[in-house]
Design an enzyme around this catalytic site. Structure first.
Site, PDB file in Angstrom:
ATOM      1  N   ARG A 232       2.839 128.035  -0.295  1.00 17.08           N
ATOM      2  CA  ARG A 232       4.017 128.167  -1.136  1.00 17.08           C
ATOM      3  C   ARG A 232       4.369 126.790  -1.666  1.00 17.08           C
ATOM      4  O   ARG A 232       4.279 125.785  -0.948  1.00 17.08           O
ATOM      5  CB  ARG A 232       5.209 128.733  -0.349  1.00 17.08           C
ATOM      6  N   GLU A 261       7.704 127.376  -9.755  1.00 17.82           N
ATOM      7  CA  GLU A 261       6.744 128.034 -10.636  1.00 17.82           C
ATOM      8  C   GLU A 261       7.359 129.297 -11.247  1.00 17.82           C
ATOM      9  O   GLU A 261       8.192 129.943 -10.606  1.00 17.82           O
ATOM     10  CB  GLU A 261       5.465 128.398  -9.871  1.00 17.82           C
ATOM     11  N   HIS A 279      -1.174 130.255  -9.261  1.00 15.64           N
ATOM     12  CA  HIS A 279      -0.906 131.162  -8.139  1.00 15.64           C
ATOM     13  C   HIS A 279      -1.847 132.377  -8.176  1.00 15.64           C
ATOM     14  O   HIS A 279      -1.416 133.537  -8.171  1.00 15.64           O
ATOM     15  CB  HIS A 279       0.554 131.625  -8.154  1.00 15.64           C
TER      16      HIS A 279
END
Length: 313
Positions: A232, A261, A279
């Site tokens: 994360r 993000e 991601h």
């Protein structure tokens, strides 16, 4: 009669079809700005919510859904689901540990290799006609020390890839040492960073791990060390990382996740010693199928009067 399911994350049409075939009336609203209104409209109906760790479900959202019985997190993370609010209402919360672990571990190793060998910058230089200038000496990977922050299912798979594939000595740090582990346990993040040539972040997100990788950890990793984050974005202090990369206090970084993000700081984008992916570590057809399959299994178990397979404690 189909069971009303509110989906607050993006989901492919195939996934929606699978949920509908499993007996659910699917209502999708991934847009954060429209979600509050949408939840109000769904309030009398929704009995289940599908979310993920990054999106979560707030206490306010939970309070607005009086018939909610179960919240399913797509994937392993659940850090932004308000567990206290769910527990107070007796709402079941599930997640998907291990369903995309192989895919994420593969991506971590790909980022590690790309960062060490300078593949992205070399490719760009060759495309610009700079063949000779791109032929730089870059660090090897085999035999280097691999540090893993968070030895869960994903961390374990990364460790095995590094050890078996590249002969890398492996050490790790977690809240507690894992009994029977093949790898060296180090009692602090800084000690792990100081030991490592490559430090891979594989720990869960949330308040307890926020900025676990800070300026001190980056300085311990040092000017020859590389940071890889597939966990994360919140685990890494972004400002500290930008400064360390800019000043050459770490050799490079490769991030699949970034604080805030999808908004990425321009200072990070402008650096030439970092690799960024959007991601996508867990995004593969095989992983998507397995992850949604576990969600369906948990939903069907709950509404069939059985215990769910992977509850969040």
């Amino acid at each position: 009669m189909p069971i009303p399911l509110l989906v607050v994350i993006e989901i492919a049409e195939e996934g929606r079809s699978r949920l509908e075939a499993a007996g659910f009336e699917v209502d999708v609203e991934p847009d954060l700005r429209a979600r509050a209104r949408h939840i109000r409209e769904m309030a009398p109906h929704a009995r289940a919510v599908l979310t993920n760790g990054s999106t979560g479900l707030s206490a306010g959202d939970i309070a607005a859904l009086p018939n909610l019985e179960i919240i399913c997190a797509l994937g392993a993370g659940y850090e932004r689901i308000d567990l206290a609010a769910a527990r107070e209402r007796g709402i079941v919360v599930t997640h998907g540990p291990g369903t995309n672990a192989a895919c994420v571990a593969d991506h971590a190793m790909a980022l590690l290799m790309a960062a060490a060998r300078g593949l992205v910058s070399a490719d760009a230089a060759v495309r610009r006609g700079g063949w000779t200038g791109a032929r730089q000496l870059r660090p090897t990977i085999s035999g280097k020390k691999l540090g893993i922050l968070g030895l869960g299912t994903i961390g374990e798979q990364i460790a095995r890839r590094g050890s078996a594939g590249f002969g890398m000595p492996v050490a790790y740090h977690s809240r507690t040492a894992r009994e029977g582990s093949d790898w060296l346990y180090l009692p602090s993040v800084r000690e792990l960073a100081a030991w490592s040539d490559f430090l891979v972040v594989a720990t869960p997100g949330g308040a307890t791990t926020r900025h676990l990788v800070d300026e001190g950890v980056l300085d311990a990793l040092g000017p020859d060390g590389f940071l890889i984050n597939i966990a994360r974005g919140s685990v890494v202090d972004t400002e500290a990382l930008i400064a360390a990369l800019r000043q050459g206090r770490v050799a490079g970084a490769a991030l699949d996740v970034v604080e805030g993000e999808p908004d990425i700081p321009p200072e990070l984008i402008g650096l030439d010693n970092i690799i960024l992916t959007p991601h996508i570590a867990g995004r593969a057809p095989e992983a998507a199928k397995a992850t949604l399959g576990l969600v369906i299994d948990n939903l069907q178990a709950h509404f069939g009067g059985r215990a769910v397979l992977t509850p969040v404690a």
